[in-house]
Design an enzyme around this catalytic site. Sequence first.
Site, short mmCIF file in Angstrom:
data_model
loop_
_atom_site.label_atom_id
_atom_site.label_comp_id
_atom_site.label_asym_id
_atom_site.label_seq_id
_atom_site.Cartn_x
_atom_site.Cartn_y
_atom_site.Cartn_z
N THR A 124 0.85 -1.19 0.00
CA THR A 124 0.00 0.00 0.00
C THR A 124 0.88 1.24 0.00
O THR A 124 1.86 1.30 0.75
CB THR A 124 -0.96 0.06 1.20
N ILE A 125 0.53 2.20 -0.83
CA ILE A 125 1.31 3.45 -0.81
C ILE A 125 1.06 4.22 0.46
O ILE A 125 1.84 5.09 0.84
CB ILE A 125 0.99 4.34 -2.04
N ASP A 126 -0.04 3.91 1.18
CA ASP A 126 -0.39 4.65 2.40
C ASP A 126 0.46 4.26 3.60
O ASP A 126 0.44 4.95 4.62
CB ASP A 126 -1.86 4.45 2.74
N HIS A 270 -3.95 9.97 -8.42
CA HIS A 270 -3.34 8.72 -8.84
C HIS A 270 -1.93 8.88 -9.40
O HIS A 270 -1.26 7.88 -9.68
CB HIS A 270 -4.23 8.02 -9.87
#
Length: 340
Positions: A124-126, A270
């Site tokens: 996850t980029i988070d 994005h």
Amino acid sequence: MRIGILTGGGDCPGLNAVIRAIVRKSVQSGDEVVGFRDGWRGVLEGDTVPMDLAAVRGILPRGGTVLGTSRTNPYALQGGGDRVLATLERLGVDALIPIGGEDTLGVATRLAEAGVRVVGVPKTIDNDLDATDYTFGFDTALGVATEAIDRLHTTGDSHHRTLVVEVMGRHAGWIALHAGMAGGATVVLIPEQPFSVDAVVEHCQRRFDSGYSPIVVVSEGASPKDGDLVVATGERDAFGHVRLGGIGTALASLIEARTGREARAVVLGHIQRGGTPSPFDRVLATRFGLAALDAVHAGEIGVMVALRGTDIVRVPLAEATAQLKLVPVERYAEVEVFFG
């Protein structure tokens, strides 16, 4: 062994590095790898593609995922869980390696409880997946956000305007925290800490008074103390998440009205997900892929590979998906030193 792999949820730089590592090592161990297209949809429908050396050549520096992805939730469909089990049995899949975030690995946890040999890979980029220090994709997204902030400083100062940079982060503000600190933001706003509009305006005014223009970095899930999340639509995905967006534009309007200076919002969206993964993410993703295959060979069920310090370890999937990893108060206090 016949090993299935899939990528679910949002696309993320480094996914292809994981796929490549699993396939390359499987050749040495004599395993067969089958890829499921578009996440859990591929498992539901038995939509597969053989993954051999030819399939992974040249994919290491590519963003996105060659397998495709989706936000399909088998357990949101009637009989979906049984269909997944039936597909795995019919195709003779001995073990499954799902690569994804909290939602994808939440499905994996339920399959492990049903007896499927599942080893998860965190993505996850988070950076909000618990039980691992970092997830691949975060470093790349952070680099994109930081570069954007660096560029916006010059145009903001040239036009004497506030620039509000909205970054991803539904419930966790790791991207905003790190990008804001790295980029020298005037204010950083995250979901974990409801903000005061008055305080934000005051910080911006102080920045103007110093002869420079403010940069406000805000997570998409941040909200004022006396308000709710700003949502672009009322739509929800298969896992029940509301599609967020708009906090940056709303905040820019408030700052402009209160300071009397022009304010603009920049929504990175994005852009943070796309493009070539950073070297850090390529290496981490590769190590995760190798470790996942090792865990499968060790007979592990219901575990996830994770980064602890510089070591790759195995942790229970149930532990990794039990709660999100949020920004602690003390980390936010560090960046608050630089507000204004």
